[in-house]
Design an enzyme around this catalytic site. Structure first.
Site, short mmCIF file in Angstrom:
data_model
loop_
_atom_site.label_atom_id
_atom_site.label_comp_id
_atom_site.label_asym_id
_atom_site.label_seq_id
_atom_site.Cartn_x
_atom_site.Cartn_y
_atom_site.Cartn_z
N ASP A 8 0.87 -1.17 0.00
CA ASP A 8 0.00 0.00 0.00
C ASP A 8 0.91 1.22 0.00
O ASP A 8 1.49 1.57 1.03
CB ASP A 8 -0.91 0.00 1.23
CG ASP A 8 -1.74 1.27 1.37
OD1 ASP A 8 -1.80 2.04 0.39
OD2 ASP A 8 -2.33 1.49 2.44
N GLU A 146 -7.38 0.57 -4.25
CA GLU A 146 -7.34 0.47 -2.79
C GLU A 146 -8.66 0.00 -2.18
O GLU A 146 -8.65 -0.89 -1.30
CB GLU A 146 -6.91 1.82 -2.20
CG GLU A 146 -5.45 2.16 -2.51
CD GLU A 146 -5.10 3.60 -2.22
OE1 GLU A 146 -5.96 4.34 -1.71
OE2 GLU A 146 -3.95 4.00 -2.52
N ASP A 168 -12.92 5.19 1.76
CA ASP A 168 -11.47 5.24 1.92
C ASP A 168 -10.99 6.69 1.91
O ASP A 168 -10.88 7.31 0.84
CB ASP A 168 -10.81 4.45 0.78
CG ASP A 168 -9.30 4.36 0.93
OD1 ASP A 168 -8.74 5.01 1.82
OD2 ASP A 168 -8.67 3.62 0.14
#
Length: 577
Positions: A8, A146, A168
């Site tokens: 990430d 993501e 998110d």
């Protein structure tokens, strides 16, 4: 079995996961696995990445780079140590450090990775991310969104047969996705968001507020002072975090500036309600995206079974409150919002390695891809009518073909422009490719030219144009968004950055004060720097402030003041184990 990691690569923090004993494991290195996405140089010119770079950012912003993710996909350069670097190169330093952490943690070489990107990242931003991986020595086998990675993490927890909204909100980007999990199939129904909205914006608004208060109280403008503003941003971030669990945060900053030779201090009691009012417009934008995602997915709020919170900024109480009011559901954050995406990336990495997982991933494109053609635009004939070929929210991989016609007899060429966006006026969209297709020149008017767009699971676009009568063909792969993306450029960047790589065991990190300072003071400051990670928050703030005051006193050649500040620093360090 080749070892593939999940990464990430975040605006504020980055994490890496690897497969250990068939399980996804967050890589730690005497920490919680969360590494600040900061890159800097210490006083000796050595590279520092992560927590150490973040610790020095408030004191030495001129030799620290953060939030580089916001510049991905642009041709902007940043300065570090007197040299210019592209966003890909700075990101590569972060990726290289994560790679080294994983190799030390697992004892295995790491050459391949799955990297996550915001769902609303453009084609050029995705390619820049892939290029950063290449510069860091990683073969990026898959790029996934993501929110999709977050859904994989929760699906892995055996939450199936549900329609999930993934909210998110990270440090620099915001995404909202609606995902359907059914019979071990993870299908993204819609994604939207904003690539320039996140916790960094909230910090900057608070820092601007502090600067305004300082000017009102002391008639001192600190906005033009990089060090002062960096310290204000640092304090703003801490206040924001404190407000997640408390109704008030007390901001205390010593020696933020000077006026007529007298230090200026700043004290301010920040109420959570005041902070929430300050960022209301930004939060309203996130809800507009939520409504758009629901519309794109053609579902009502009542169809959402579960809300997943991803990203550190979702810890703000107003986020849960706002979502609860909209959906009458309590948002979930059982998996650490800061680690959720990297865990999902690790699950996908395991699948790429052949490690059995229970899910099948169906991702989508958050953008429309198309071309321009002669047609009617705003009621008038125009050569800039946008013709969508691959529509937003199409499932990946996807292949679409459209037929176009020549306009005159013996037409000898076609300008093929590739756009990304939603505006009916092609010129208002993002131009990601511009090519000339030379025709045979012997065809009559209205001869057909077919145009095929192929978009793969990594969001990489391939184009094929065929003159139907002659069979003449043009094939294009848009590998990168700008010219520094060639193989030669990647090789150049690797060589350019090689001088910055240092063996961590050989690095001697200093804190950036003049070599003319007596050695015992340098040693003490070096010790203080090494204890920043373990110091209590209040002491950490005081240490950073003292280091800054010492730096200013050294600059002014006030050695008596340096000695006084050093004694204060020594007293604090005495109580830190």
């Amino acid at each position: 079995m080749e070892h593939i990691v999940g990464i990430d690569l975040g605006t504020t923090n980055s994490e890496i996961t690897c497969i250990m004993d068939s399980k996804v494991t967050v890589v730690t290195q005497h920490d919680d696995g969360i590494m600040p996405s900061c890159v800097g140089l210490d006083d000796s010119g050595n590279l520092i990445v992560g927590r150490e770079a973040k610790n020095q950012a408030a004191v030495f912003p001129d030799r620290t780079v953060s939030s580089i993710k916001r510049l991905m996909g642009t041709d902007t350069h940043v300065s570090l140590g007197g040299k210019e670097y592209t966003p890909q190169e700075i990101s590569a330093l972060i990726l290289k450090t994560l790679k080294q952490r994983a190799e030390a943690f697992s004892g295995k070489p790491v050459q391949k990775a799955v990297i996550t990107v915001p769902a609303y990242f453009t084609d050029s931003q995705r390619k820049a991310t892939r290029e950063a991986g290449s510069i860091a020595g990683l073969d990026v086998v898959r790029i996934i969104n993501e929110p999709t990675a977050a859904a994989l993490a929760y699906e892995h927890e055996d939450h199936s047969g549900q329609t999930i909204l993934v909210f998110d909100l990270g440090g620099g980007t915001f995404d909202v996705s609606i995902v359907r999990i059914e019979n071990s199939v993870v299908e993204v129904l819609a994604s939207t968001g904003d690539n320039h909205l996140g916790g960094d914006d909230f910090d900057n608004k608070l820092a601007d507020l502090f600067a305004k208060k300082i000017q009102e109280e002391s008639s001192v403008d600190v906005k033009q002072n990089r060090v002062s503003m960096a310290r204000l941003v640092n304090e703003a971030e801490k206040a924001k975090i404190e407000l997640t669990s408390r109704p008030f945060a007390q901001v205390e900053i010593d020696h933020i500036a000077e006026k007529n030779g007298t230090p200026v201090h700043f004290s301010f009691a920040l109420a959570r309600d005041y902070f929430e009012e300050l960022i209301t417009d930004d939060i309203d934008k996130t809800m507009n995206s939520v409504n758009r995602a629901l519309e794109d997915a053609a579902i009502l709020p009542s169809a959402i079974n579960r809300i997943i919170l991803v990203g550190g900024s979702t810890r703000m109480p107003m986020i849960s409150r706002m979502l609860h009011e909209k959906f009458n559901l309590e948002p979930h954050g059982e998996i650490d919002p800061d680690l959720c995406v990297s865990i999902g990336a690790g699950i996908q990495a395991g699948r790429e390695m052949g490690v059995a997982t229970s899910s099948v991933l169906i991702d989508i494109t958050p953008y429309t891809f198309g071309t321009s053609a002669f047609g009617v635009l705003n009621g008038m004939p125009s050569p800039d009518m946008y013709v969508p070929i691959i529509r937003r929210n199409s499932k990946l991989p996807v292949s679409k073909t459209e037929v176009f016609y020549t306009m005159v007899d013996f037409q000898d060429g076609v300008d093929l422009k590739v756009y990304q966006g939603e505006n009916p006026d092609a010129g208002e969209n993002l131009l990601i490719g511009d090519y000339h297709f030379k025709l045979s020149g012997k065809q009559p008017c209205h001869s057909t030219v077919t145009l095929r767009y192929d978009l793969d699971i990594n969001g990489i676009l391939k184009i094929e144009s065929i003159e139907s009568n002659s069979g003449k063909k043009l094939e294009v792969t848009i590998e990168n968004a700008f010219e520094e993306s060639s193989v030669e450029a990647v090789s150049f960047s690797k060589t350019k950055l090689e001088a910055l790589w240092q063996d961590d065991e050989e690095e001697d990190h200093q804190t950036g004060v003049s070599s003319e300072v007596p050695k015992h003071i340098l040693d003490l400051i070096d010790l203080a720097s090494s204890k920043l990670d373990i110091a209590p928050p209040d002491d950490r703030d005081t240490i950073v402030n003292l280091i800054e005051d010492i730096r200013l006193s050294v600059k002014e050649n006030d050695l008596d003041r340096v000695e006084e500040l050093t004694r204060e620093l020594d007293d604090i360090l005495f109580y830190i184990d």
